[in-house]
Design an enzyme around this catalytic site. Structure first.
Site, PDB file in Angstrom:
ATOM      1  CD  GLU A   1     -39.484  58.060  19.426  1.00 21.89           C
ATOM      2  OE1 GLU A   1     -39.159  57.019  18.798  1.00 21.89           O
ATOM      3  OE2 GLU A   1     -40.190  58.036  20.442  1.00 21.89           O
TER       4      GLU A   1
ATOM      5  CD  GLU B   1     -43.679  56.071  16.754  1.00 22.58           C
ATOM      6  OE1 GLU B   1     -44.462  56.947  16.336  1.00 22.58           O
ATOM      7  OE2 GLU B   1     -42.477  56.294  16.990  1.00 22.58           O
TER       8      GLU B   1
HETATM    9  N1  3HC Z   1     -38.599  48.545  10.066  1.00 23.80           N
HETATM   10  C1  3HC Z   1     -38.334  47.471   9.300  1.00 23.80           C
HETATM   11  N2  3HC Z   1     -38.572  47.406   7.997  1.00 23.80           N
HETATM   12  C2  3HC Z   1     -39.108  48.491   7.422  1.00 23.80           C
HETATM   13  C3  3HC Z   1     -39.415  49.653   8.147  1.00 23.80           C
HETATM   14  C4  3HC Z   1     -39.137  49.656   9.534  1.00 23.80           C
HETATM   15  N3  3HC Z   1     -39.374  50.732  10.292  1.00 23.80           N
HETATM   16  N4  3HC Z   1     -39.950  50.563   7.297  1.00 23.80           N
HETATM   17  C5  3HC Z   1     -39.962  49.995   6.090  1.00 23.80           C
HETATM   18  N5  3HC Z   1     -39.450  48.743   6.159  1.00 23.80           N
HETATM   19  C6  3HC Z   1     -39.236  47.808   5.051  1.00 23.80           C
HETATM   20  C7  3HC Z   1     -40.538  47.381   4.384  1.00 23.80           C
HETATM   21  O1  3HC Z   1     -41.096  46.274   5.038  1.00 23.80           O
HETATM   22  C8  3HC Z   1     -40.055  47.042   2.990  1.00 23.80           C
HETATM   23  O2  3HC Z   1     -39.473  45.761   3.046  1.00 23.80           O
HETATM   24  P1  3HC Z   1     -39.554  44.756   1.790  1.00 23.80           P
HETATM   25  O3  3HC Z   1     -38.891  45.474   0.666  1.00 23.80           O
HETATM   26  O4  3HC Z   1     -38.849  43.550   2.266  1.00 23.80           O
HETATM   27  O5  3HC Z   1     -41.024  44.533   1.550  1.00 23.80           O
HETATM   28  C9  3HC Z   1     -38.927  48.045   2.750  1.00 23.80           C
HETATM   29  O6  3HC Z   1     -38.532  48.491   4.049  1.00 23.80           O
HETATM   30  C10 3HC Z   1     -39.336  49.256   1.934  1.00 23.80           C
HETATM   31  O7  3HC Z   1     -40.503  49.817   2.517  1.00 23.80           O
HETATM   32  P2  3HC Z   1     -41.725  50.330   1.632  1.00 23.80           P
HETATM   33  O8  3HC Z   1     -42.059  49.310   0.617  1.00 23.80           O
HETATM   34  O9  3HC Z   1     -42.779  50.755   2.577  1.00 23.80           O
HETATM   35  O10 3HC Z   1     -41.047  51.575   0.904  1.00 23.80           O
HETATM   36  P3  3HC Z   1     -41.647  52.986   0.557  1.00 23.80           P
HETATM   37  O11 3HC Z   1     -40.558  53.724  -0.099  1.00 23.80           O
HETATM   38  O12 3HC Z   1     -42.966  52.841  -0.130  1.00 23.80           O
HETATM   39  O13 3HC Z   1     -41.976  53.690   1.969  1.00 23.80           O
HETATM   40  C11 3HC Z   1     -41.532  54.438   4.248  1.00 23.80           C
HETATM   41  C12 3HC Z   1     -40.946  54.019   2.860  1.00 23.80           C
HETATM   42  C13 3HC Z   1     -42.389  55.705   4.059  1.00 23.80           C
HETATM   43  C14 3HC Z   1     -40.430  54.696   5.174  1.00 23.80           C
HETATM   44  C15 3HC Z   1     -42.466  53.307   4.743  1.00 23.80           C
HETATM   45  O14 3HC Z   1     -41.756  52.089   4.661  1.00 23.80           O
HETATM   46  C16 3HC Z   1     -42.916  53.461   6.169  1.00 23.80           C
HETATM   47  O15 3HC Z   1     -43.823  54.218   6.436  1.00 23.80           O
HETATM   48  N6  3HC Z   1     -42.307  52.679   7.086  1.00 23.80           N
HETATM   49  C17 3HC Z   1     -42.749  52.557   8.445  1.00 23.80           C
HETATM   50  C18 3HC Z   1     -42.463  53.769   9.265  1.00 23.80           C
HETATM   51  C19 3HC Z   1     -42.884  53.534  10.691  1.00 23.80           C
HETATM   52  O16 3HC Z   1     -43.966  53.061  10.986  1.00 23.80           O
HETATM   53  N7  3HC Z   1     -42.014  53.905  11.628  1.00 23.80           N
HETATM   54  C20 3HC Z   1     -42.251  53.741  13.007  1.00 23.80           C
HETATM   55  C21 3HC Z   1     -41.685  52.440  13.470  1.00 23.80           C
HETATM   56  S1  3HC Z   1     -42.071  52.097  15.136  1.00 23.80           S
HETATM   57  C22 3HC Z   1     -40.955  53.042  16.017  1.00 23.80           C
HETATM   58  O17 3HC Z   1     -40.179  53.751  15.439  1.00 23.80           O
HETATM   59  C23 3HC Z   1     -41.031  52.902  17.475  1.00 23.80           C
HETATM   60  C24 3HC Z   1     -40.171  53.893  18.160  1.00 23.80           C
HETATM   61  O18 3HC Z   1     -40.969  54.970  18.612  1.00 23.80           O
HETATM   62  C25 3HC Z   1     -39.457  53.296  19.338  1.00 23.80           C
END
Ligand code: 3HC
Ligand code: NAI
Length: 709
Positions: free
Chosen positions: A109, A129
């Site tokens: 976004e 999401e």
């Molecule tokens: N917020 C907070 N913490 C997050 C995060 C996020 N969006 N994404 C990842 N983290 C944290 C994980 O909890 C993890 O923490 P830890 O080391 O304490 O366990 C650390 O970051 C590393 O994450 P991964 O172990 O998952 O690392 P990878 O390298 O395997 O993957 C990634 C990275 C592909 C970015 C994966 O973390 C991911 O898919 N994250 C979530 C993405 C997501 O769902 N985004 C949408 C959020 S909701 C949103 O944006 C709403 C908006 O529309 C308003």
């Protein structure tokens, strides 16, 4: 300006760098920092254009998911990202988002609020999401259809799957794929467009015209079929539809309403619990990041049956050469034929190329001997579930394997220590319990024996990730976490049919609760003979006088093993479609009558409560016995291994959402009705309910204790 966002210059291009490790989530301070940096760049007359880039491994992984819990609990007001993103879009100088790693959720976004997007070839964009039970909440459902068209926006917002750079370029989400030297190329790109007129995404309305009601109707149908009972995909579709009907600002307002509905609903809480749970299970006290792991370059599997074949595929899929050994040529041929058939099906579905299938098959060496086992870094035993057979195999492999080879058993219930006792290296022995089909199911239960070394545990946990699994550590006990708990669950399902519910009613009630399949349908799929063999093996542990299910053994004695024989709890046609089996129904009735069981009408609610609370009660015992490290480990086991609905967060989280007081009261009522042997509440459940706390509090206390210790 916050430290998290840095503003620098490369000639006449301003570079805004977001630096919020590990994934540059949009935590408080970041949106404000970007806004301030954009303003400063606008004021600086020497600047012609702006590049927005992420430090470290990724662009921006989205909003900070940890904030959502605080918002829902009222600890923090909801920070709308919209005005901050608007200020990027309103910049008088063109802004180029430079994407590497991931631009997910709020990250995409943010990028879409810029005027241009360049991306590295390996990067991905997405609106994931819905996987958290949410919808894009910072204009994603309004800007994405303007860039990529309605169909692509629906696919991305309602499906949540990431999109690769090339696909993103074709769809119009990004403008250019650049080399891996991202900053340099983005700055050069910004220089090349700095003098040209540029457009705001919000004003690019041309692609919205392709919308028609059929597109949305089809999207809704698909979402309901794919994500049964989930609300967020439908709300995401509503929100994209709003983009086609309302002006941009009103569309964003509608999006915010729908986002809030999802955020404050139960499904997002469950899914966010699972998101963090999936990551929490890898953290094991005493087994830190500094623990040495063995390098796994070659694997060997003993047994090419249902599980051995799937495990072989899991290794080949991860690019690890693997030998698979059988005892007889026909069994080996059957095993290999199954592996080939499974790969061919995936190729036929277009999910794997023929070349990739050939590559994977080339990694597999089928044989009848132990040749090459002395080179393996890990040997996984997947022979019959029988202690004598397993000990024999471990004695044999112990003699052949090199000293630092891990010896893993795929046993689903047997004592790992007893298996390890057949070797001279119990510290190298561990349970690696895969779930059927092992090449598909995500759970890997890693079972620690008394003497298993922490290096072997750390290697299994890391290996799980490499195989694409979610590894959960369990202590050694009969059935470990998952199968120990599933016993009471299946028991209740069978008692319910004896007491008057139909097989179909029991299956349907739990399917409607959200389970991937009803329990008796699972039993038919896995094979009734499997449970029969286990019951015989463990008959010596049965407590005399305690009620036990009566029908399953009789079905087995009649040769009815479920799907594999066409008849079991249900009957199956050639396409394995189930229908009610009147003979089974008659058998159940007769058995109940002979045993003096009173038959009655049973509600769906009672079916769900008895089966699910049986899981929860045993789960509480698993927790207090220390078999699972945390309640969330049980949740992850059930979501990834047993088809428990992720949006309910797993059985322990579900119990928390119901309230442990309510759960306890119901269990106590079952205890009065069915006796303490079956339903005595677990002491931990009682304690937590009396304290008015929850399993999540238990986890927090354990974590605080572990940190203090
Ligand atoms: N917020 C907070 N913490 C997050 C995060 C996020 N969006 N994404 C990842 N983290 C944290 C994980 O909890 C993890 O923490 P830890 O080391 O304490 O366990 C650390 O970051 C590393 O994450 P991964 O172990 O998952 O690392 P990878 O390298 O395997 O993957 C990634 C990275 C592909 C970015 C994966 O973390 C991911 O898919 N994250 C979530 C993405 C997501 O769902 N985004 C949408 C959020 S909701 C949103 O944006 C709403 C908006 O529309 C308003
Ligand atoms: P299976 O009967 O399909 O396969 C076992 C295979 O092992 C047979 O092909 C047999 O010929 C072979 N075998 C026996 N002794 C051998 C030896 N000494 N050397 C080489 N091969 C030998 O059984 P399945 O279902 O694959 O189960 C295997 C193990 O996996 C059991 O411990 C079971 O409890 C466990 N398991 C089974 C699950 C399932 O859903 N079937 C799920 C998770 C674990």
């Amino acid at each position: 300006m916050a430290e998290l966002v840095k503003l620098s210059r490369q000639g006449d291009i301003a570079v805004i760098t977001i630096d919020n490790p590990p994934v540059n989530a949009l935590s408080p301070g970041i949106p404000e920092g970007i806004q301030e940096a954009v303003k400063q760049a606008a004021r600086d007359s020497a600047i012609r254009a702006v590049v927005l880039i992420g430090a470290g491994q990724t662009f921006i992984a989205g909003a900070d998911i940890r904030e959502f819990g605080k918002i829902v609990s009222g600890a923090r007001p909801r920070l709308s990202l919209l005005p901050y993103l608007q200020s990027i879009e309103d910049s008088p100088k063109p802004v180029v988002a430079a994407i590497h790693g991931q631009a997910f959720g709020g990250g995409l976004e943010t990028a879409m609020s810029a005027h241009y997007r360049v991306i590295t070839p390996t990067a991905q964009v997405g609106q994931p999401e819905v996987k958290l039970g949410l919808i894009p909440g910072a204009g994603g459902t309004q800007r994405l259809p303007r860039l990529a068209g309605v169909v692509k926006a629906l696919e991305m917002c309602a499906g949540g799957e990431p999109v690769k750079a090339q696909d993103a370029l074709m769809a119009g989400v990004v403008d250019r794929i650049v080399g891996e030297n991202l900053l340099e190329e983005a700055v050069a790109f910004a220089g090349s467009i700095a003098a040209e007129p540029f457009r705001k995404t919000r004003e690019r309305n041309e692609k919205l015209a392709q919308a028609n009601p059929v597109i949305f109707a089809v999207a809704r149908q698909q979402a309901q079929a794919k994500a049964r009972q989930m609300i967020a995909p439908l709300r995401a579709i509503d929100s994209v539809e709003a983009a086609t009907k309302l002006p941009f600002d009103a569309g964003c307002k509608r999006e915010a309403e729908l986002f809030n509905e999802c955020l404050f609903g139960d499904q997002s809480k469950g899914l966010i619990h699972v998101f963090f749970g999936e990551r929490a299970v890898s953290k094991i006290p005493g087994v830190g990041k500094d623990t040495k792991t063995y390098s796994i370059k070659r694997a060997a599997i003993v047994g090419a049956g249902t599980m051995g074949g799937g495990i072989t595929m899991a290794y080949a899929n991860a690019g690890i050469p693997v030998i698979v050994k059988e005892t007889a040529a026909d069994a080996l041929d059957r095993g290999l034929a199954n592996i080939r058939k499974n790969y061919a099906n995936t190729v036929a579905k277009g999910k794997l190329s023929q070349a990739a299938m050939n590559q994977r098959l080339a990694l597999i060496t089928p044989q009848l001997t132990y040749d090459g086992f002395d080179q393996a870094d890990i040997i996984v035993e997947a022979v019959f579930e029988n202690m004598q057979v397993k000990k024999q195999v471990f004695t044999e492999i112990d003699k052949i394997a090199k000293p630092d080879c891990i010896l893993a058993s795929n046993t689903s219930s047997l004592d790992i220590d007893e298996i390890a006792s057949a070797t001279a290296r119990p510290e190298m022995v561990i349970g690696n319990h895969f779930f059927s089909p092992a090449n598909v199911m995500r759970l890997l239960e890693v079972v620690r024996g008394k003497k298993t070394s922490k290096e072997v545990i750390a290697t299994s946990m890391a290996l799980g990730k490499r195989l694409g699994k979610v590894a959960v550590l369990a202590e050694n006990c009969h059935g470990f976490i998952g199968n120990r708990m599933v016993g009471p669950y299946f028991r209740e399902a069978q008692f319910l049919v004896e007491e008057g519910a139909s097989v179909e009613q029991v299956n349907q009630a739990l399917y409607d609760f959200g389970m991937a399949m009803g329990p008796l349908a699972v039993d038919d799929l896995a094979g009734l003979d499997v449970g029969w063999a286990i019951r015989k093996e463990f008959a010596r542990f049965e407590k005399p006088g305690v009620r036990k299910p009566l029908v399953a053994d009789k079905l087995c004695e009649m040769g009815r093993f479920g799907q594999k024989t066409g008849r079991g709890w249900s009957q199956y046609d050639e396409k394995r479609k189930p229908s009610p089996d009147p003979e089974t129904a008659a058998l159940i009735e007769k058995t109940a009558r002979e045993a003096g069981i009173e038959r009655r009408q049973i509600s769906s609610q009672e079916i769900v409560d008895r089966c699910i609370y049986a899981l929860v009660n045993e789960g509480a015992r698993v927790l207090e016995d220390g078999i699972a490290l945390r309640a969330v480990d049980i949740d992850i086991t059930y979501v990834f291994g047993y088809g428990f609905p992720a949006w309910r967060g797993g059985p322990m989280f579900y119990a928390d959402t119901v309230g442990l007081g309510t759960v306890l009261a119901r269990i106590e009522a079952f205890e009065r009705q069915h006796g303490a042997d079956l339903w005595a509440p677990a002491p931990l459940l009682k304690k937590l309910a009396q304290e008015k706390s929850a399993f999540s509090d238990f986890d927090q206390q354990r974590e605080a204790g572990a940190m203090a210790g």
